[in-house]
Each structure stands twice: as structure tokens, then as C-alpha cells.
Design a protein around this motif. Structure first.
Motif, PDB file in Angstrom:
ATOM      1  N   LYS A 104      -2.000   9.745  13.215  1.00 55.17           N
ATOM      2  CA  LYS A 104      -2.079   8.570  14.086  1.00 55.17           C
ATOM      3  C   LYS A 104      -0.921   7.605  13.832  1.00 55.17           C
ATOM      4  O   LYS A 104      -0.731   6.665  14.588  1.00 55.17           O
ATOM      5  CB  LYS A 104      -3.400   7.823  13.857  1.00 55.17           C
ATOM      6  CG  LYS A 104      -4.612   8.554  14.383  1.00 55.17           C
ATOM      7  CD  LYS A 104      -5.868   7.744  14.116  1.00 55.17           C
ATOM      8  CE  LYS A 104      -7.091   8.456  14.670  1.00 55.17           C
ATOM      9  NZ  LYS A 104      -8.326   7.664  14.453  1.00 55.17           N
ATOM     10  N   GLY A 105      -0.182   7.821  12.760  1.00 52.22           N
ATOM     11  CA  GLY A 105       0.956   6.962  12.447  1.00 52.22           C
ATOM     12  C   GLY A 105       0.603   5.659  11.754  1.00 52.22           C
ATOM     13  O   GLY A 105       1.412   4.751  11.713  1.00 52.22           O
ATOM     14  N   CYS A 106      -0.589   5.588  11.208  1.00 51.68           N
ATOM     15  CA  CYS A 106      -1.026   4.358  10.542  1.00 51.68           C
ATOM     16  C   CYS A 106      -0.537   4.275   9.106  1.00 51.68           C
ATOM     17  O   CYS A 106      -0.316   3.180   8.595  1.00 51.68           O
ATOM     18  CB  CYS A 106      -2.547   4.275  10.515  1.00 51.68           C
ATOM     19  SG  CYS A 106      -3.258   4.190  12.133  1.00 51.68           S
ATOM     20  N   ILE A 107      -0.429   5.409   8.464  1.00 53.41           N
ATOM     21  CA  ILE A 107      -0.037   5.427   7.052  1.00 53.41           C
ATOM     22  C   ILE A 107       1.130   6.391   6.868  1.00 53.41           C
ATOM     23  O   ILE A 107       1.446   7.181   7.759  1.00 53.41           O
ATOM     24  CB  ILE A 107      -1.206   5.828   6.125  1.00 53.41           C
ATOM     25  CG1 ILE A 107      -1.668   7.264   6.400  1.00 53.41           C
ATOM     26  CG2 ILE A 107      -2.351   4.843   6.241  1.00 53.41           C
ATOM     27  CD1 ILE A 107      -2.678   7.804   5.395  1.00 53.41           C
TER      28      ILE A 107
ATOM     29  N   ALA B 129       6.436   1.189  10.455  1.00 46.71           N
ATOM     30  CA  ALA B 129       6.938   1.336  11.823  1.00 46.71           C
ATOM     31  C   ALA B 129       5.925   0.839  12.849  1.00 46.71           C
ATOM     32  O   ALA B 129       6.211  -0.020  13.662  1.00 46.71           O
ATOM     33  CB  ALA B 129       7.299   2.792  12.095  1.00 46.71           C
ATOM     34  N   ASN B 130       4.712   1.376  12.833  1.00 48.07           N
ATOM     35  CA  ASN B 130       3.718   0.940  13.812  1.00 48.07           C
ATOM     36  C   ASN B 130       2.329   0.782  13.220  1.00 48.07           C
ATOM     37  O   ASN B 130       1.463   0.191  13.828  1.00 48.07           O
ATOM     38  CB  ASN B 130       3.651   1.901  14.996  1.00 48.07           C
ATOM     39  CG  ASN B 130       3.250   3.293  14.579  1.00 48.07           C
ATOM     40  OD1 ASN B 130       3.015   3.545  13.407  1.00 48.07           O
ATOM     41  ND2 ASN B 130       3.181   4.198  15.517  1.00 48.07           N
TER      42      ASN B 130
ATOM     43  N   THR C   2      -3.251  -2.389  11.828  1.00 46.43           N
ATOM     44  CA  THR C   2      -4.173  -2.701  10.729  1.00 46.43           C
ATOM     45  C   THR C   2      -4.433  -4.192  10.542  1.00 46.43           C
ATOM     46  O   THR C   2      -5.286  -4.553   9.747  1.00 46.43           O
ATOM     47  CB  THR C   2      -3.642  -2.127   9.405  1.00 46.43           C
ATOM     48  OG1 THR C   2      -2.367  -2.694   9.123  1.00 46.43           O
ATOM     49  CG2 THR C   2      -3.544  -0.621   9.452  1.00 46.43           C
ATOM     50  N   TYR C   3      -3.748  -5.078  11.247  1.00 46.75           N
ATOM     51  CA  TYR C   3      -4.005  -6.509  11.091  1.00 46.75           C
ATOM     52  C   TYR C   3      -5.480  -6.871  11.207  1.00 46.75           C
ATOM     53  O   TYR C   3      -5.991  -7.631  10.405  1.00 46.75           O
ATOM     54  CB  TYR C   3      -3.203  -7.331  12.096  1.00 46.75           C
ATOM     55  CG  TYR C   3      -1.754  -7.492  11.764  1.00 46.75           C
ATOM     56  CD1 TYR C   3      -1.332  -7.729  10.461  1.00 46.75           C
ATOM     57  CD2 TYR C   3      -0.791  -7.428  12.755  1.00 46.75           C
ATOM     58  CE1 TYR C   3       0.005  -7.876  10.168  1.00 46.75           C
ATOM     59  CE2 TYR C   3       0.554  -7.583  12.464  1.00 46.75           C
ATOM     60  CZ  TYR C   3       0.936  -7.801  11.172  1.00 46.75           C
ATOM     61  OH  TYR C   3       2.251  -7.951  10.877  1.00 46.75           O
TER      62      TYR C   3
END
Length: 177
Positions: free
Chosen positions: A51-54, A75-76, A81-82
Motif C-alpha cells: 500500500k506504500g505506507c511503510i 513519500a506518501n 498516517t496522520y
């Protein structure tokens, strides 16, 4: 607008929160902290990576083995995660319908505070209220009370400023040991 929590499973949210709090943690630490088995943690980490979260960084260890350390992807993933950072606090205040809930237990704990600490807390709450209604220059100079922050990024910045102000406020009354 969809709730960001609809995009993630409960395990994903818990792992993201731990990575936010402790950047560079290993999957072993995640397993122990969350009491989850290794295959489950591995699957969740793989989903979060996709998912590109980590992101993961290979870390050398003694011998021939190595481990991966996990971070929020700058990056994204950070933007996604805010909302996780203060979700528990906001939920605590919003869902206080249970008489044995955390919010009411916190209020009950105030009863056990010594008089000096309670006076400091009361003074802070009075300053906070005065700043909100615009009749105090004590807090309003230090903290913006503008409630029209449109994005999660600005909301996080505002919450961080308020948190720092609260820390400074109460640190004036701590004993220097």
C-alpha cells in the motif's frame, strides 16, 4: 470523504501506530508488542508495504543473519498516517458513554490528586477556556486558537503546538530533581 480507517484492518492500524511511535522497529518487536504470531505480522507488513505506507530497511546483524527495520514511508505513507496519531485521544473524548470508560476513569483520578497539582490543572483549564473565548492573552499569544485547519497535516501541526505548549505550562510546576 471515506474514513481513513476503512482502508486498513485493525492489525494494520496497530502496526502503523507502533511504527509511528518507534521508527525502525523489527517484526519481532511488533510480534511481542501486539501478541501476534509471526505469519500474521509478516502478512500485515507485506500488505502495508504494497500500500506504500511503510518501508523496510535491511539491517545487518551478527553472523550471517540480517533483519528488516520498518519505517513510515516518507513519500506518501506519512500523509496516510496522520489521522492515526491522535485517533485514540479523540475517540476517548467522543465516545464517553460507558460509565467505566477511560474518560470517566481519568476524571475520577483527578479526585486523588494532591491539592497543589489539582490547582495547577485547574489554572491551566481556566487559561485554556479564556484563550478559547478570546479573553486571555496568556495562551493566545503562544498557541493559535484558529479552528479552521482544513487538512490533516495542519491539524497535526496544531495539535503538536498545543501539546508542546501544555508540556511547557506544566513543566513550570515540576520539581527539579
Amino acid at each position: 470523504m471515506n474514513n481513513v480507517f476503512d482502508l486498513f484492518s485493525k492489525s494494520e492500524v496497530e502496526i502503523i501506530r507502533l511504527i509511528i511511535v518507534s521508527p525502525g522497529i523489527s517484526s519481532t518487536y511488533l510480534q511481542e508488542a501486539l501478541s501476534l504470531d509471526q505469519p500474521h505480522v509478516s502478512r500485515v507488513l507485506k500488505r502495508l508495504l504494497s500500500k506504500g505506507c511503510i518501508r523496510r530497511v535491511r539491517s545487518e546483524c551478527t553472523g550471517k543473519r540480517y533483519m528488516y527495520r520498518y519505517y513510515i514511508d516518507p513519500a506518501n505513507g506519512v500523509k496516510m498516517t496522520y489521522p492515526f496519531i491522535d485517533f485514540e485521544i479523540d475517540t476517548l473524548l467522543a465516545s464517553s458513554s460507558n460509565r467505566h470508560g477511560s474518560f470517566y476513569r481519568l476524571l475520577a483520578a483527578f479526585f486523588d490528586l494532591d491539592n497543589e497539582t489539582l490547582a495547577v490543572l485547574l489554572g491551566f483549564m481556566q487559561d485554556l477556556y479564556s484563550a478559547r473565548v478570546g479573553s486571555s492573552s496568556n495562551m493566545s499569544m503562544s498557541v493559535s486558537t484558529d479552528m479552521s485547519f482544513p487538512s490533516a497535516t495542519n491539524q497535526l501541526r496544531r495539535r503538536n503546538r498545543l501539546s508542546a505548549f501544555c508540556f511547557r505550562y506544566f513543566s513550570r510546576f515540576r520539581d527539579d530533581r
